[in-house]
Scaffold this active site. Structure first.
Site, mmCIF file in Angstrom:
data_model
loop_
_atom_site.group_PDB
_atom_site.id
_atom_site.type_symbol
_atom_site.label_atom_id
_atom_site.label_comp_id
_atom_site.label_asym_id
_atom_site.label_seq_id
_atom_site.Cartn_x
_atom_site.Cartn_y
_atom_site.Cartn_z
ATOM 1 N N TYR A 104 0.989 -1.111 0.003
ATOM 2 C CA TYR A 104 -0.026 -0.074 0.244
ATOM 3 C C TYR A 104 0.906 1.445 -0.027
ATOM 4 O O TYR A 104 0.589 2.265 -0.739
ATOM 5 C CB TYR A 104 -0.979 -0.153 1.290
ATOM 6 C CG TYR A 104 -1.929 -1.202 0.481
ATOM 7 C CD1 TYR A 104 -2.884 -0.575 0.107
ATOM 8 C CD2 TYR A 104 -2.437 -2.247 1.678
ATOM 9 C CE1 TYR A 104 -3.805 -1.183 -0.102
ATOM 10 C CE2 TYR A 104 -3.140 -2.671 1.833
ATOM 11 C CZ TYR A 104 -3.960 -2.872 1.084
ATOM 12 O OH TYR A 104 -5.338 -3.929 0.464
ATOM 13 N N ASN A 127 -12.996 0.362 -5.601
ATOM 14 C CA ASN A 127 -12.594 -0.224 -7.034
ATOM 15 C C ASN A 127 -13.741 -1.603 -7.447
ATOM 16 O O ASN A 127 -13.643 -1.993 -6.927
ATOM 17 C CB ASN A 127 -10.963 -0.595 -7.142
ATOM 18 C CG ASN A 127 -10.827 -1.444 -8.219
ATOM 19 O OD1 ASN A 127 -11.189 -1.083 -9.382
ATOM 20 N ND2 ASN A 127 -10.621 -2.840 -8.805
ATOM 21 N N CYS A 135 -6.886 -4.620 -8.152
ATOM 22 C CA CYS A 135 -6.672 -4.459 -6.702
ATOM 23 C C CYS A 135 -5.400 -5.477 -5.950
ATOM 24 O O CYS A 135 -5.145 -5.248 -5.179
ATOM 25 C CB CYS A 135 -7.549 -4.139 -6.093
ATOM 26 S SG CYS A 135 -9.575 -4.213 -6.517
ATOM 27 N N HIS A 136 -5.967 -7.120 -6.559
ATOM 28 C CA HIS A 136 -5.508 -7.604 -5.836
ATOM 29 C C HIS A 136 -4.431 -7.555 -5.953
ATOM 30 O O HIS A 136 -3.237 -8.655 -4.905
ATOM 31 C CB HIS A 136 -5.961 -8.813 -6.776
ATOM 32 C CG HIS A 136 -5.696 -9.309 -8.240
ATOM 33 N ND1 HIS A 136 -6.200 -8.532 -9.480
ATOM 34 C CD2 HIS A 136 -4.580 -9.684 -8.311
ATOM 35 C CE1 HIS A 136 -5.516 -8.870 -10.035
ATOM 36 N NE2 HIS A 136 -4.490 -9.856 -9.528
ATOM 37 N N GLU A 162 0.014 -15.260 -10.675
ATOM 38 C CA GLU A 162 0.128 -14.351 -12.317
ATOM 39 C C GLU A 162 1.511 -14.517 -10.951
ATOM 40 O O GLU A 162 2.291 -14.682 -12.118
ATOM 41 C CB GLU A 162 0.156 -13.335 -10.975
ATOM 42 C CG GLU A 162 -1.109 -12.930 -11.545
ATOM 43 C CD GLU A 162 -1.504 -11.009 -11.668
ATOM 44 O OE1 GLU A 162 -2.719 -10.916 -12.357
ATOM 45 O OE2 GLU A 162 -0.977 -10.831 -10.704
#
Length: 173
Positions: A104, A127, A135-136, A162
């Site tokens: 963050y 979001n 946002c993940h 990912e």
């Protein structure tokens, strides 16, 4: 014009997309469209919605993500409305590289205001276009996941997917 609603099956469960004119208004891991509309700015909420079986390039981008290519999802047009910092922060999220989550604090810095950590977290919380505005990819400074509207199990799954894809791409490249 009516908005289109599509519920897709994914390895993380049902993924619902609300789009209008080829632009995503809201999306998330739910089969309940009502769970999406509250995140849409009141000025952007569609009056009429029709269920569809395909959203063209939007659907293909979700399929590509789950097939190992997250890039097409970042090219899907998204329409969200908020103040200048949050709007910019949403754009910045789309530049965070898959497999390389940011904290963050780092997200606030990338968004142009290192002191705006809470505002950056708020951008994630508000979001509406999950996956397309990833946002993940934002985690706590201590490395823990933090929050995620669609549940920490899904956030963990997306990040693991990912990370694996990123590792495979580095090995191939």
């Amino acid at each position: 014009m009516k908005a289109q609603l599509l519920v897709m099956s994914t390895p993380d469960g049902p993924f619902t997309i609300l789009a209008q004119d080829g632009v995503v208004l809201a999306s998330g891991w739910t089969a309940e469209p009502g769970e999406l509309t509250g995140q849409i700015h009141p000025e952007l909420r569609p009056g009429d919605v029709e269920a569809v079986t395909d959203l063209g390039s939007i659907s293909r981008a979700v399929e590509a993500f789950y097939a190992g290519d997250p890039a097409p999802a970042m090219a899907v047009p998204v329409r969200q409305k908020s103040g200048p910092f949050r709007s910019h922060a949403w754009d910045v999220l789309r530049t965070v590289r898959p497999g390389s989550p940011v904290t963050y604090t780092e997200y606030a810095e990338l968004s142009g205001n290192p002191k705006a950590v809470r505002a950056a977290a708020s951008a994630c919380a508000f979001n509406a276009a999950a996956l397309f505005v990833p946002c993940h990819r934002v985690i706590r400074t201590d490395g823990s996941l933090g929050g995620f509207r669609w549940g920490l199990a899904i956030k963990e799954s997306l990040l693991a997917r990912e990370a694996t894809e990123s590792l495979l791409a580095r090995e191939a490249g």
